[in-house]
Design an enzyme around this catalytic site. Sequence first.
Site, PDB file in Angstrom:
ATOM      1  N   ASN A  49      21.618   2.526 -57.031  1.00 56.78           N
ATOM      2  CA  ASN A  49      21.538   1.681 -58.238  1.00 56.78           C
ATOM      3  C   ASN A  49      21.292   0.210 -57.896  1.00 56.78           C
ATOM      4  OD1 ASN A  49      22.133   3.856 -59.956  1.00 56.78           O
ATOM      5  ND2 ASN A  49      24.330   3.604 -59.582  1.00 56.78           N
ATOM      6  N   HIS A 135      29.112   6.426 -70.838  1.00 59.25           N
ATOM      7  CA  HIS A 135      29.680   6.699 -69.513  1.00 59.25           C
ATOM      8  C   HIS A 135      31.109   7.267 -69.586  1.00 59.25           C
ATOM      9  CE1 HIS A 135      31.343   5.402 -65.507  1.00 59.25           C
ATOM     10  NE2 HIS A 135      30.178   5.918 -65.134  1.00 59.25           N
ATOM     11  N   GLU A 175      25.870   2.032 -74.509  1.00 56.00           N
ATOM     12  CA  GLU A 175      25.287   1.468 -73.289  1.00 56.00           C
ATOM     13  C   GLU A 175      23.977   0.789 -73.678  1.00 56.00           C
ATOM     14  OE1 GLU A 175      25.046   4.243 -69.991  1.00 56.00           O
ATOM     15  OE2 GLU A 175      26.986   5.078 -70.486  1.00 56.00           O
ATOM     16  N   SER A 179      22.799   5.668 -68.316  1.00 58.03           N
ATOM     17  CA  SER A 179      22.792   5.782 -66.865  1.00 58.03           C
ATOM     18  C   SER A 179      22.093   7.021 -66.338  1.00 58.03           C
ATOM     19  CB  SER A 179      24.223   5.736 -66.334  1.00 58.03           C
ATOM     20  OG  SER A 179      25.015   6.728 -66.946  1.00 58.03           O
ATOM     21  N   ASP A 203      27.796  -1.935 -73.120  1.00 53.15           N
ATOM     22  CA  ASP A 203      27.985  -1.816 -71.677  1.00 53.15           C
ATOM     23  C   ASP A 203      26.584  -1.848 -71.056  1.00 53.15           C
ATOM     24  OD1 ASP A 203      28.126  -0.904 -69.086  1.00 53.15           O
ATOM     25  OD2 ASP A 203      29.431   0.796 -69.505  1.00 53.15           O
ATOM     26  N   HIS A 206      23.460  -0.940 -66.485  1.00 51.52           N
ATOM     27  CA  HIS A 206      22.149  -0.635 -65.892  1.00 51.52           C
ATOM     28  C   HIS A 206      21.012  -1.517 -66.423  1.00 51.52           C
ATOM     29  CE1 HIS A 206      23.693   2.918 -63.811  1.00 51.52           C
ATOM     30  NE2 HIS A 206      24.479   3.039 -64.869  1.00 51.52           N
ATOM     31  N   LYS A 235      25.459  -2.589 -59.546  1.00 46.31           N
ATOM     32  CA  LYS A 235      24.086  -2.068 -59.628  1.00 46.31           C
ATOM     33  C   LYS A 235      23.114  -3.181 -59.210  1.00 46.31           C
ATOM     34  CE  LYS A 235      26.131   1.313 -62.249  1.00 46.31           C
ATOM     35  NZ  LYS A 235      27.442   1.669 -61.885  1.00 46.31           N
TER      36      LYS A 235
END
Length: 384
Positions: A49, A135, A175, A179, A203, A206, A235
């Site tokens: 990542n 997640h 997110e 992910s 969140d 990524h 990440k």
Amino acid sequence: MKPAFNERIAGALEYRRQHDLARESKILTSLDEACIEFEGSRYVNFSSNDYLGLGRDKQLLEAWQHGLSLYGCGSGASPLVTGYSSAHADLESALCDWLGFERAILFSSGFSANQALIFGLLEKGDLLVQDKLNHASLMEAGLLSAADMKRFRHNDVQHLSSFLGKASNTLVMTEGVFSMDGDTAPLVDIQSACLDRAWLAVDDAHGIGVLGSDGRGSCDEAGIRPEILVVTFGKAFGLSGAAILCSQECGDYLTQFAKHHVYSTTIPPSQAYVLTHAIGMIQTQNWRREKLAELQGVYQSKLSQVNGFVDTTTPIKPFILGDSERALTFSNYLKASGLWVAAIRPPTVATNSARLRVTLTANHTKEQVVNLSDAILENINKGY
Ligand SMILES: Cc1ncc(COP(=O)(O)O)c(C=O)c1O
């Protein structure tokens, strides 16, 4: 009565083995920016990542060493005792300036930041509304929280809206970039749905560093500002740790009540120092995002017509294979060609959606991405 832990442990392990779901930590050695070594063989790593390729950057290594010489090793205590230093304060200010929030609160991991947010903010009678694909850290916190939790169908804003207006305090959590799927949340529509009815928390583990102007992430790319933003440093920052960004008052509140912040040793000051340095690199080194865009174009042009390919605008490229055994076999075939691509299986993803999770980083070369695409194609053509 004799405890039955041994039977429980043996049964759970046996189930995972029998269903091709067992996992193990492998001892890997990082050889250079893009390659790892395992049991004497060299592989190009397509499962990291470290999207911007900062993890082994010399400038960043030197910054951490300098931070160590300035501040020593550990922080020595939790932040409200004696663990908070000028290095931590500087990191918080740099995050606030960059991302446009009044406060940033530091955590030692994204997992603990998410748990602290949900446990700290929500009480009995409140409502947490989460995307189904959020997640595990968010799902687990939601299940354990005193608040009620509803999960909406992935990226389905209509379904999300059907849960709003039913509790006086509602938190919507999504997110920015998912992910395991690499797709992005419809943040503009989600924020419109939340208006006056819920706080929005994103969140962006990524998306931060990768999307938006100067790497400001998914919210910047979408042109929205949620009440709460979670960013993680494991990440695109190439390091580890996390922060919650929020208003001044919410920050004051979390400083008092976010238990994973209050009762946990602060990240080492040298780490805070190097993280501040990483923010500067992320902001100014646009070439890393440009390189990623170029590599994504190469991958897409080679595989977009192949069954299993999923089109994404992020460096996360799932290649769906279905059952777990097939995903494992496929991953092993790629390993035989010197390509390391992890097979992601349930319960991390839904049953029958086992996949290769290909991740591209700014350290890959075009040739490495072509080799990976060719190897995937070859295995598909052979019927694997
Ligand atoms: C979306 C998301 N949030 C949070 C986390 C947890 O972050 P950390 O690895 O810093 O604990 C992850 C980790 O993979 C993640 O993918």
